[in-house]
Design an enzyme around this catalytic site. Structure first.
Site, PDB file in Angstrom:
ATOM      1  N   ASP A 180       0.827  -1.198   0.000  1.00 27.84           N
ATOM      2  CA  ASP A 180       0.000   0.000   0.000  1.00 27.84           C
ATOM      3  C   ASP A 180       0.867   1.256   0.000  1.00 27.84           C
ATOM      4  O   ASP A 180       0.582   2.243  -0.687  1.00 27.84           O
ATOM      5  CB  ASP A 180      -0.919   0.001   1.221  1.00 27.84           C
ATOM      6  CG  ASP A 180      -1.714  -1.284   1.336  1.00 27.84           C
ATOM      7  OD1 ASP A 180      -2.402  -1.636   0.371  1.00 27.84           O
ATOM      8  OD2 ASP A 180      -1.616  -1.948   2.384  1.00 27.84           O
ATOM      9  N   HIS A 208      -4.733  -3.314   6.336  1.00 28.58           N
ATOM     10  CA  HIS A 208      -4.512  -3.607   4.917  1.00 28.58           C
ATOM     11  C   HIS A 208      -5.857  -4.044   4.325  1.00 28.58           C
ATOM     12  O   HIS A 208      -6.138  -5.231   4.146  1.00 28.58           O
ATOM     13  CB  HIS A 208      -3.465  -4.706   4.759  1.00 28.58           C
ATOM     14  CG  HIS A 208      -3.255  -5.122   3.331  1.00 28.58           C
ATOM     15  ND1 HIS A 208      -2.820  -4.246   2.364  1.00 28.58           N
ATOM     16  CD2 HIS A 208      -3.434  -6.311   2.709  1.00 28.58           C
ATOM     17  CE1 HIS A 208      -2.737  -4.885   1.209  1.00 28.58           C
ATOM     18  NE2 HIS A 208      -3.115  -6.143   1.399  1.00 28.58           N
TER      19      HIS A 208
END
Length: 343
Positions: A180, A208
């Site tokens: 990410d 996440h």
């Protein structure tokens, strides 16, 4: 008098002897080793991109019994690469073999969400997997082992693995939000017309998942609040789904790259301020509930692979709401998972 030729020969033998003593092989296990992420990952580990160009490696490939024939093919490919650092490859479906005396564990394998499966069913299946793996780490691995959880839901799976391995320090466990982070840095770099390595201090807060909050308030400035609070966040949050829609498969190459980045920085340290998941404890200034694996901002302290949290960053109202939302999701995941863990 020693001849020049003999002196050179003795010198070479001494160098070889010194190297052999200084570089004992480390043992690294990758779970889900027959899968597509591992297939993109194993070559980089075996050739020295993660643990160093002079570090010999014993690579253990752990997967479920039906995947053993596939692992045989992966072993053959690794052998055919003729990588000088790769001293041995061990395919197995047994945790007592996979986690024996390991120095690093990269836990890629997990139960994926299937059509019609409720989230609680997904959590229940993964609690069983990571409880088993955590217990195996506790029993068989070195107490200095560094554990990176990749399999989703990564944050909660990491929490379960850590709780199931009480003799291993909690700070030795982390999960992968580096992907990410890399996605966010890339988006900012493209927007600003710079290379991604010029983008500093991007933070991924929280889970996440699609609730994660990519925060650039402390990074390279982009003078476009509408984009920063809109398309930028949604693009990073939904990037995995977009990749699946486009290629009909989940992210593999970028996930493998992020795993390498994350584990290399844990192993060697970095002076860069980067985002990593960290088990939040009392005393943090961000109001995050305790006993979560929550992605925070933390830099290397520069020695002994130890880390510290960056505390006291100013948080505006927009960020506060986003950080609280992803924390709430993690609390719900944690509570559901711990109910299953206690059964």
């Amino acid at each position: 008098m020693v001849s020049a030729g003999l002196e050179l020969l003795l010198s070479r033998k001494l160098v070889r002897l010194t190297l052999s003593r200084a570089a004992e092989p480390i043992r690294v296990v990758v779970t889900g080793a027959a899968g597509q992420i591992a297939y993109s990952l194993l070559y980089s580990i075996a050739k020295g991109d993660v643990f160093g160009k002079d570090q010999p490696i014993v690579l253990i490939l752990l997967d479920i019994p039906p995947m053993l024939p596939v692992l045989d093919g992966v072993v053959m490919e690794l052998q055919d690469c003729a990588l000088p650092l790769l001293k041995e490859v061990i395919p197995t479906d047994k945790v007592e073999v996979g986690f024996k005396d390991i120095d690093a564990a990269i836990l890629v394998g997990s139960m994926p969400r299937k059509e019609g499966m409720e989230r609680k069913d997904l959590l229940k299946a993964n609690v069983a997997i990571f409880k088993t793996q955590g217990a195996a780490l506790d029993k068989y691995a070195k107490k200095t082992v560094r554990v990176l959880v990749v399999g989703n839901p990564a944050n909660t799976n990491c929490l379960i693995a850590s709780k199931s391995a009480p003799s291993i320090p909690k700070e030795n466990f982390s999960c992968l939000t580096r992907l990410d982070h890399n996605r966010a840095c890339s988006q900012v770099a493209m927007r600003c017309g710079v290379s991604s390595d010029q983008v500093k201090n991007v933070i991924i807060w929280g889970n996440h998942s699609s609730t994660q909050y990519p925060d650039v308030h402390h990074a390279l400035a982009v003078k476009d609040d509408a984009w920063l609070q809109g398309d930028f966040i949604s693009t990073v949050q939904q990037r995995g789904a977009a990749v699946i829609k486009a290629r009909k498969l989940s992210s593999a190459m970028s996930a493998a790259k992020a795993i390498c980045d994350h584990m290399r920085d844990i192993w060697f340290g970095t002076k860069e301020v980067v985002s990593y998941p960290w088990s939040v404890r009392c005393g943090n200034s961000y109001g995050i509930p305790e006993d979560l694996i929550y992605s925070l901002h933390r830099p290397d302290q520069g020695q002994n692979k130890t880390w510290k949290m960056v505390d006291g960053l100013p948080i505006n109202g927009f960020s506060r709401a986003k950080m609280d939302a992803t924390a709430a999701e993690l609390v719900e995941e944690r509570d559901t998972a711990l109910d299953f863990l206690s059964q």
